[in-house]
Design a protein around this motif. Structure first.
Motif, mmCIF file in Angstrom:
data_model
loop_
_atom_site.group_PDB
_atom_site.id
_atom_site.type_symbol
_atom_site.label_atom_id
_atom_site.label_comp_id
_atom_site.label_asym_id
_atom_site.label_seq_id
_atom_site.Cartn_x
_atom_site.Cartn_y
_atom_site.Cartn_z
ATOM 1 N N LEU A 51 37.752 48.023 57.847
ATOM 2 C CA LEU A 51 36.793 48.194 57.049
ATOM 3 C C LEU A 51 35.506 48.095 57.413
ATOM 4 N N GLY A 52 35.107 47.030 58.318
ATOM 5 C CA GLY A 52 33.478 47.147 58.462
ATOM 6 C C GLY A 52 33.446 47.835 59.250
ATOM 7 N N ASP A 99 32.521 50.546 56.365
ATOM 8 C CA ASP A 99 31.312 50.655 55.755
ATOM 9 C C ASP A 99 29.691 51.243 56.515
ATOM 10 N N ARG A 100 29.811 50.668 57.803
ATOM 11 C CA ARG A 100 28.561 50.611 58.471
ATOM 12 C C ARG A 100 28.794 52.533 58.772
ATOM 13 N N LEU A 116 34.710 50.820 48.550
ATOM 14 C CA LEU A 116 35.209 49.285 49.127
ATOM 15 C C LEU A 116 34.577 48.626 48.129
ATOM 16 N N TYR A 117 33.516 49.262 47.341
ATOM 17 C CA TYR A 117 32.377 48.093 46.260
ATOM 18 C C TYR A 117 33.166 48.794 45.228
ATOM 19 N N HIS A 118 33.676 49.362 44.309
ATOM 20 C CA HIS A 118 34.235 49.383 43.501
ATOM 21 C C HIS A 118 35.867 49.931 43.536
ATOM 22 N N PRO A 119 36.684 49.305 44.003
ATOM 23 C CA PRO A 119 37.769 49.833 44.072
ATOM 24 C C PRO A 119 39.156 49.652 43.516
ATOM 25 N N ARG A 134 42.603 46.389 46.643
ATOM 26 C CA ARG A 134 41.535 45.576 46.860
ATOM 27 C C ARG A 134 41.945 44.335 47.752
ATOM 28 N N MET A 135 43.701 44.426 48.663
ATOM 29 C CA MET A 135 43.946 43.935 48.094
ATOM 30 C C MET A 135 43.423 43.589 49.880
ATOM 31 N N LEU A 136 43.426 44.992 50.386
ATOM 32 C CA LEU A 136 43.469 44.795 52.038
ATOM 33 C C LEU A 136 41.222 43.794 51.769
ATOM 34 N N LEU A 137 40.627 44.306 50.914
ATOM 35 C CA LEU A 137 39.522 43.747 50.664
ATOM 36 C C LEU A 137 39.660 43.209 51.127
ATOM 37 N N GLU A 138 40.294 41.960 49.937
ATOM 38 C CA GLU A 138 40.334 40.352 49.349
ATOM 39 C C GLU A 138 40.520 39.605 50.800
ATOM 40 N N LYS A 139 42.088 40.230 51.872
ATOM 41 C CA LYS A 139 42.999 39.612 53.317
ATOM 42 C C LYS A 139 42.276 39.437 54.117
ATOM 43 N N ILE A 140 41.210 40.668 54.629
ATOM 44 C CA ILE A 140 40.051 40.452 55.479
ATOM 45 C C ILE A 140 39.653 39.036 55.638
#
Lengths: 272, 263
Positions: B212-213, B216-217, B240-243, B249-255
């Motif tokens: 996901l980085g 975002d880039r 990425l900022y308001h999923p 959300r799980m993906l963003l949290e667990k990385i």
């Protein structure tokens, strides 16, 4: 003066000779692993990080240097000898099991002491796997489950040190997070020490107490993990950190969140 | 990151379902990509993201069981094999995840590139190739042109494959996990290079990644896939900022993120 390291590597070197060229895969690398701590080794391909842990496990013969376990030298011993106190966890968990053997046998076979069903049950509970998994074959479980079983095997064997070589790199995000939590629990509850080799600075910074940065067979920087990552001194360490791409790094949104008493400005993303 | 909001999408897929043999891999996916737009499809292994790319590129192994794919307004399924073949590379480029599989291991890169270019009626300029290789951290390009794929590491082959794809100047470039074989420093060089290609040529990028980085880039738009379905699709800042979706959300949290001391 202080505690004896559970593991000490003193100036280990490994040289490859090809035709007219000499490559130093390891050039006098030293490290100390304190009991109950997790040491990260980071670096890119060819930096020598995997070769280093292969030496620690006696899978390679060094050209020079010493290996010590609790102050006793074990340089030049067999992999089986080192296996009494350390076990490796590989990136490819499937490859580390005999595909024709049920987990039950693979796991019990690895133990040096008498069978301890209570400990085995406890470990399975810890990795959140039902005991029925012991009756299955490697190819019938997922990559994450197989990696968790390889960790069960390593701890059940009686090893006090786990040598993890890119142990979470092949896993999905959720499995990776689970394995990281699991390794932390093993450190906390059993006092197990670990060397965690990884190219992933995110994982290393979440898990490790200390860190070593390697490049071309040499250690370029080492120290407290949070300190090295927050204030890298070596230009190569800085280069590595600059190349990490993360969500939110350029927007500075995390710093803004921290200012607001650590309330995340977007749902689901923890403030770090 | 320029983005036309009007005009014909360079790629449009409508309600697309795909299968391999008997198993459904992608279900009812819809996406539209404008010229110059950078779209990332994020998701974990097995979610169907690579299959979706292969279908757009027109590989035969993937069966389209429903829906449509359009390139510049023309339906891909209406085209003859020959038309689709000509489109591959120059119209729709693909950087595969495993580049070794797309090279002949025993022929020099120069011969293979020259041949690829001439089959599309394009002239081969070694200096252009050398300078592109240089910008991706492949030094001594002149020597590399004379080398063969088996002589190089996986990461070097990956970067040469990216150079091949860029030299064909596709209107849309499909990238399948192009940094997975690379070290972080080279990964960043490659991402910057494909982004700059899109910026200077106006080509669109469709990147598949679990990272996901990267999204975002460089991405304008992000689609998150889970079990063959697009579960969330929107602007990068939205997704990425308001999923909205729990899987996103799980993906963003667990990385695992790089933990630094607080300032």
């Amino acid at each position: 003066m202080g505690m004896t390291p559970i593991l000490e590597v003193r100036e280990i070197s490994h040289t490859y000779h090809q035709k007219d060229r000499i490559t130093k895969a390891l050039d006098q690398v030293s490290l100390r692993l304190m009991p109950g701590s997790i040491l990260g080794i980071v670096g890119e391909s060819g930096s020598g990080k995997s070769t280093l842990i292969r030496h620690i496990a006696c899978l390679e013969k060094p050209d020079g240097g010493k290996l010590l376990y609790r102050g006793n030298e074990y340089t030049g011993r067999t992999p089986a000898f080192a296996g009494q106190f350390m076990q490796m966890i590989f990136q490819d968990a499937y490859g580390s099991f005999d595909p024709k053997m049920r987990f039950d046998r693979s796991v019990r076979e690895a133990r040096w002491e008498e069978d301890d069903p209570a400990l085995l049950a406890e470990l399975l509970k810890k990795v959140r796997l039902d005991e029925s998994f012991l009756q299955r074959y490697p190819r019938s479980v997922s990559g994450g489950q197989c990696q968790r079983l390889s960790i069960v095997r390593a701890v059940y064997s009686g090893a006090r040190i786990l040598l993890c070589d890119e142990a979470t790199s092949a896993l999905d995000v959720a499995s990776q997070a689970m394995v990281i939590d699991l390794l932390k629990e093993l450190q906390r509850d059993y006092g197990i020490s670990m060397i965690f080799v990884s190219h992933d600075l995110g994982v290393v910074s979440q898990l490790c107490d200390e860190v070593i940065v390697m490049r071309s067979g040499r250690c370029v920087e080492q120290g407290d993990c949070l300190g090295v990552i927050s204030h890298p001194r070596d230009p190569y360490t800085r280069e590595l950190l600059d190349a990490v791409m993360e969500v939110g790094e350029e927007t500075g949104i995390h710093h803004a969140a921290e200012a607001q008493n650590e309330i995340s400005v977007y749902p689901g993303i923890p403030v770090i | 990151m320029k983005q036309n909001t009007s005009g014909t999408p360079v790629i449009e897929i409508r309600d697309l379902s795909l299968s391999y043999g008997d198993s459904d891999i992608v279900r009812h996916a819809s996406l539209s990509i404008m010229p110059g737009e950078i779209v990332c499809i994020a998701g974990e292994s097995g979610c169907g993201k690579s299959t979706l790319l292969k279908a757009i590129h027109g590989m035969d192994a993937v069966n389209v069981t429903g829906g449509e794919i359009y390139f510049n307004g023309s339906r891909l399924t209406d085209m003859s094999r020959k038309e689709r073949r000509l489109l591959m590379g120059t119209g729709i480029g693909l950087i595969p995840q495993n580049p070794q599989g797309s090279f002949n291991p025993l022929r020099t890169f120069e011969k293979q590139m020259r041949e690829t270019m001439s089959s599309h009626g394009l002239a081969f300029d070694p200096d252009e190739m050398i300078s592109l290789m240089d910008s991706m951290g492949l030094e001594d390009g002149r020597k590399l042109l004379k080398s063969r794929p088996y002589e190089l590491s996986g990461g070097m082959n990956q970067r040469v494959a990216i150079v091949f794809s860029l030299l064909l100047k596709p209107r849309v470039l499909l990238c399948d996990e192009i940094t997975s074989a690379l070290d972080v420093t080279n990964g960043k060089l490659v991402i910057d290079e494909v982004e700059s290609y899109a910026a200077r040529s106006g080509a669109a990028l469709l990147m598949v990644t679990h990272h996901l980085g990267i999204a975002d880039r460089i991405a304008d738009t992000v689609a998150v896939m889970n079990f063959g379905e697009i579960v969330e699709y929107g602007s990068t800042s939205q997704v990425l900022y308001h999923p909205q979706d729990s899987y996103t959300r799980m993906l963003l949290e667990k990385i695992p993120r790089v933990r630094r001391e607080k300032w």
